[in-house]
Scaffold this active site. Structure first.
Site: not given
Lengths: 267, 267
Positions: B91-94
Site C-alpha cells: 500500500d504505497a500509493k505511488r
C-alpha cells in the site's frame, strides 16, 4: 533551509536552478559501475560540480527505492552530502489518509531531513495537512504535471468550467501559505503559466520538464517569475547524463552553468 | 500469487479479508518495545494468528519508511514471512511520470516481490502503464477513498455531471483488464458500491475503512461482491491493535475470525 532562506539564495546567486538526482544505476558511467558505492560517488561528483550553479537538489525517491536497502542508504548519504546552503526536495509524490500521511511526513522531514517533499493531491485535505504541520518545511503539491497523462484528469473540466488542476491550486492554496506550500507545474505547459500566476501569484512553482522533456526555460521564466523569484526550475537527465563517460561531472557542470547563465538576466 | 489464485483462495476459504500491517512502532505492546526487531516480531505473530482467517496482507509502506533503513529491512522480512498462499499488497500509493513509475514498479514487483501495489491516478495514463506491464502482478488504482478529503476532489463533479472518481474508474479500466487492475473504494462510501458495480462489474475492489474508520462490512459485501468474490476488505488497526497487551496476537485472531465468520455466508 526554509522558504525565506531559499529566496535569499536565489537573489544572491541569481539562479533558480534545481538539479534532479534521478540517479539510475543502469545509466552510470562505465568506470563507476563496478564500484560498491557507485550511486553515492556519482551523486557526490554531480553535487560538487553543480552546486555553484544551482540553489536546490531534488532527489527522486523512486530510483533509490528500486535498489532496496542499498538505495535508501544511498539516498541518506546523498542527502547528508548536499550543502546546507541548498534547498533539498524529496520528490516522493506521497499522499494517503491522515495517519498514514503523518508517517510519510515523518519519513521525509525527520528520518530523512529534507526541506520539502512533493505530495499528490487526489485524496484531499487530510492527506496534505500532516505535511503542513511541520514548521520551516515546505509541501509541494502536484498541480499541472509535465507528462502526457496530464490530459487524462488534471486538465479535465469541472462542472463550473475550470480544469481540475485549477481547482486543486485554489483549494490547496487555502490550506497553507506561500511559506509552507509550493506547487508542481510542468514546463511543457508553459502557456499556462500566465494564467496560473493569476491564481497563485505568490507561491513558488517547482517546474520539471526542462531539457529531456522539452520545456522552454525562457517561456517559463518570462511567465512564471515573481518578486521572490518564485520558480525552481528542475533539470535532471539533461544535467546528470550530459556525458556517459569519465567526464560526466564536467559535462554536468557545463550544462548547469548554461542554465544559470540563461537565468541570470531574469533576476 | 496472481488474480486467479486469489479468486480460488477466496472461494476455498470463504474469506475476502485482507489484514493491514500498518505497524506503528510507537503502538507496539510494551513487552516488545525494547526488542531489537520488534516490528518484525509483532508482524510475524499477527500473521501466524490471522492467516487462517484472511486471504491477503497489505503492508502500508509509510509506517516502515518512517523508520528509515531499519523499516525497509522490516518490510522486506515481513513480506518474505507472508505465506505464498496469501495475496500481498504494497500500500504505497505511488505514481509519477513514466520513467519514474517504472522504477516504482521495479521496487514493489521485483526488489520487493509483492503481488500488487496501490497507485495514485492523478498524473494519468503514463504514470500507471509501467505497473500494468508486469505479468501476473496487479495494479490497484485509487478510486473513491475512505477519508474525509475524498470530498475535496474525488467527488467533484466534472463538466458532464459525473464525479471525478467515476471518470477515473471508467478511464483507468480501459487501460487494463480485471486481471491486472483493481480499484480502491472506501467502505465509508458503501452507498456508492451499487453504482460502482454498474461501472466496473468485474474488477476487484480493495476496501479500506472497515473497523477503525467506521465502514459497514455487511453493506459493502451486499453491494460489492461479484461472481469472483471481487472484494478484498481490509482491516488494519481494528485487528492489529485489538489489544495492546501480551495477548495482542490472540486478540487480533479473535477479531479476524469474527470478520471471517461475517463473510462466510456471503460466499
Amino acid at each position: 533551509m526554509n522558504k525565506h532562506a531559499l529566496v535569499a539564495a536565489i537573489k544572491e546567486k541569481k539562479s533558480y536552478l534545481c538539479v534532479g538526482l534521478d540517479t539510475d544505476i543502469t545509466r552510470l558511467p562505465k568506470h563507476l559501475q563496478s564500484s560498491p558505492n557507485a550511486v553515492v560517488k556519482f551523486n557526490k561528483a554531480i553535487i560538487d560540480a553543480t552546486k555553484d550553479a544551482c540553489v536546490s537538489y531534488k532527489i527522486n525517491t523512486a530510483f533509490y527505492e528500486a535498489q532496496g536497502l542499498k538505495g535508501w542508504e544511498a539516498m541518506q548519504e546523498t542527502l547528508h552530502y548536499i550543502p546546507r546552503t541548498h534547498f533539498t526536495i524529496a520528490d516522493a509524490k506521497r499522499g494517503d489518509i491522515g495517519n498514514t500521511s503523518a508517517q510519510y511526513a515523518k519519513t521525509f522531514f525527520e528520518t530523512l531531513p529534507f526541506d520539502a517533499i512533493t505530495v499528490a493531491p487526489y485524496m484531499g485535505e487530510d492527506s496534505i495537512r500532516p505535511f503542513l504541520e511541520y514548521e520551516n518545511k515546505v509541501t509541494i503539491v502536484l498541480g499541472l504535471t509535465s507528462n502526457k497523462g496530464a490530459e487524462n484528469f488534471e486538465l479535465q473540466k469541472l462542472y463550473g468550467g475550470k480544469p481540475l488542476y485549477e481547482e486543486i491550486l485554489t483549494t490547496v492554496a487555502s490550506w497553507g501559505t506561500p511559506d509552507n506550500l509550493m506547487f508542481v507545474v510542468g514546463a511543457t505547459q508553459a502557456k499556462s503559466f500566465l494564467h496560473i500566476r493569476q491564481i497563485i501569484p505568490d507561491h513558488f512553482l517547482l517546474v520539471p520538464g526542462i531539457g529531456a522533456q522539452g520545456g522552454s526555460l525562457k517561456e517559463v521564466s518570462h511567465f512564471g517569475l515573481n518578486s521572490d523569484g518564485g520558480l525552481l526550475v528542475n533539470a535532471s537527465r539533461a544535467i546528470i547524463y550530459a556525458s556517459s563517460g569519465e567526464d560526466f561531472a564536467d559535462a554536468a557542470q557545463k550544462i548547469a552553468l548554461n542554465y544559470h547563465e540563461e537565468m541570470r538576466p531574469f533576476l
